[in-house]
Design a protein around this motif. Sequence first.
Motif, PDB file in Angstrom:
ATOM      1  N   LEU A 167       0.836  -1.195   0.000  1.00 35.35           N
ATOM      2  CA  LEU A 167       0.000   0.000   0.000  1.00 35.35           C
ATOM      3  C   LEU A 167       0.876   1.251   0.000  1.00 35.35           C
ATOM      4  O   LEU A 167       0.553   2.241  -0.659  1.00 35.35           O
ATOM      5  N   ASN A 168       2.017   1.197   0.697  1.00 33.82           N
ATOM      6  CA  ASN A 168       2.939   2.338   0.716  1.00 33.82           C
ATOM      7  C   ASN A 168       3.476   2.635  -0.675  1.00 33.82           C
ATOM      8  O   ASN A 168       3.605   3.796  -1.066  1.00 33.82           O
ATOM      9  N   LYS A 169       3.809   1.595  -1.443  1.00 32.80           N
ATOM     10  CA  LYS A 169       4.326   1.795  -2.799  1.00 32.80           C
ATOM     11  C   LYS A 169       3.230   2.376  -3.699  1.00 32.80           C
ATOM     12  O   LYS A 169       3.493   3.271  -4.503  1.00 32.80           O
ATOM     13  N   ILE A 170       2.011   1.862  -3.568  1.00 30.83           N
ATOM     14  CA  ILE A 170       0.900   2.390  -4.356  1.00 30.83           C
ATOM     15  C   ILE A 170       0.687   3.862  -4.018  1.00 30.83           C
ATOM     16  O   ILE A 170       0.526   4.709  -4.913  1.00 30.83           O
ATOM     17  N   ARG A 171       0.738   4.163  -2.728  1.00 32.02           N
ATOM     18  CA  ARG A 171       0.555   5.557  -2.296  1.00 32.02           C
ATOM     19  C   ARG A 171       1.676   6.445  -2.826  1.00 32.02           C
ATOM     20  O   ARG A 171       1.436   7.574  -3.261  1.00 32.02           O
ATOM     21  N   GLU A 172       2.897   5.931  -2.796  1.00 34.71           N
ATOM     22  CA  GLU A 172       4.041   6.698  -3.297  1.00 34.71           C
ATOM     23  C   GLU A 172       3.824   7.096  -4.759  1.00 34.71           C
ATOM     24  O   GLU A 172       4.084   8.227  -5.152  1.00 34.71           O
ATOM     25  N   VAL A 173       3.331   6.175  -5.557  1.00 31.45           N
ATOM     26  CA  VAL A 173       3.105   6.443  -6.982  1.00 31.45           C
ATOM     27  C   VAL A 173       1.902   7.365  -7.178  1.00 31.45           C
ATOM     28  O   VAL A 173       1.972   8.340  -7.929  1.00 31.45           O
ATOM     29  N   THR A 174       0.797   7.060  -6.507  1.00 32.42           N
ATOM     30  CA  THR A 174      -0.409   7.878  -6.709  1.00 32.42           C
ATOM     31  C   THR A 174      -0.231   9.296  -6.180  1.00 32.42           C
ATOM     32  O   THR A 174      -0.789  10.238  -6.748  1.00 32.42           O
ATOM     33  N   ASP A 175       0.556   9.462  -5.110  1.00 35.80           N
ATOM     34  CA  ASP A 175       0.777  10.799  -4.557  1.00 35.80           C
ATOM     35  C   ASP A 175       1.465  11.724  -5.552  1.00 35.80           C
ATOM     36  O   ASP A 175       1.322  12.939  -5.469  1.00 35.80           O
ATOM     37  N   SER A 176       2.201  11.177  -6.515  1.00 38.55           N
ATOM     38  CA  SER A 176       2.854  11.999  -7.533  1.00 38.55           C
ATOM     39  C   SER A 176       1.828  12.703  -8.414  1.00 38.55           C
ATOM     40  O   SER A 176       2.099  13.747  -8.978  1.00 38.55           O
ATOM     41  N   PHE A 177       0.663  12.080  -8.559  1.00 38.52           N
ATOM     42  CA  PHE A 177      -0.360  12.621  -9.441  1.00 38.52           C
ATOM     43  C   PHE A 177      -1.571  13.154  -8.682  1.00 38.52           C
ATOM     44  O   PHE A 177      -2.152  14.161  -9.043  1.00 38.52           O
ATOM     45  N   TYR A 178      -1.962  12.400  -7.641  1.00 42.55           N
ATOM     46  CA  TYR A 178      -3.170  12.756  -6.907  1.00 42.55           C
ATOM     47  C   TYR A 178      -3.027  12.278  -5.461  1.00 42.55           C
ATOM     48  O   TYR A 178      -3.275  11.107  -5.168  1.00 42.55           O
TER      49      TYR A 178
END
Length: 166
Positions: free
Chosen positions: A11-22
């Motif tokens: 979930l941390n990796k998903i958040r890291e990627v999504t936080d770049s955009f949204y």
Amino acid sequence: MLFATSEPITLNKIREVTDSFYPLKPSVLLGLMDELQSDYMELRRGFRLEEIAGGYLLRSCEEFTPYIQLLYREKRGEKLSQASSEVLAIIAYRQPITRAEIESIRGVDSSYVVGSLLERGLIEPSGKLEAPGRPTLYSITQEFLSHFGLKDIKELPELKSLFPNP
């Protein structure tokens, strides 16, 4: 992201990627993952989203196993030997454990099997026992959980259910 990987994504990796955009709060992202899981089940998709080994992974539904086996019948993976399965079970249920303790349970030398499981990434050294010679302690890995489709070690069946009293 989920379609692009064959390994569980935390979930941390998903958040890291999504936080770049949204940017999303962790609770919102967790809610979205739960919603995806429900949607895939309700829509009876050929795949589902599972939480495995501390991450999320898209997996084919069990009812499609015969078709997938036919697709990959030429690509048989290396199976675990009986000895490897025994040692792996001992480590999973008794971790952390030394090789000498494993051998005491099995009654035979397990050096080769432990080495093989280390190479496959199913077990790992997890410390040293405070005893003469400071033997290495072994535990299972995230790869073990992923290989067997487990969310965490708590999903292992209870020993009582595997070996009921006669």
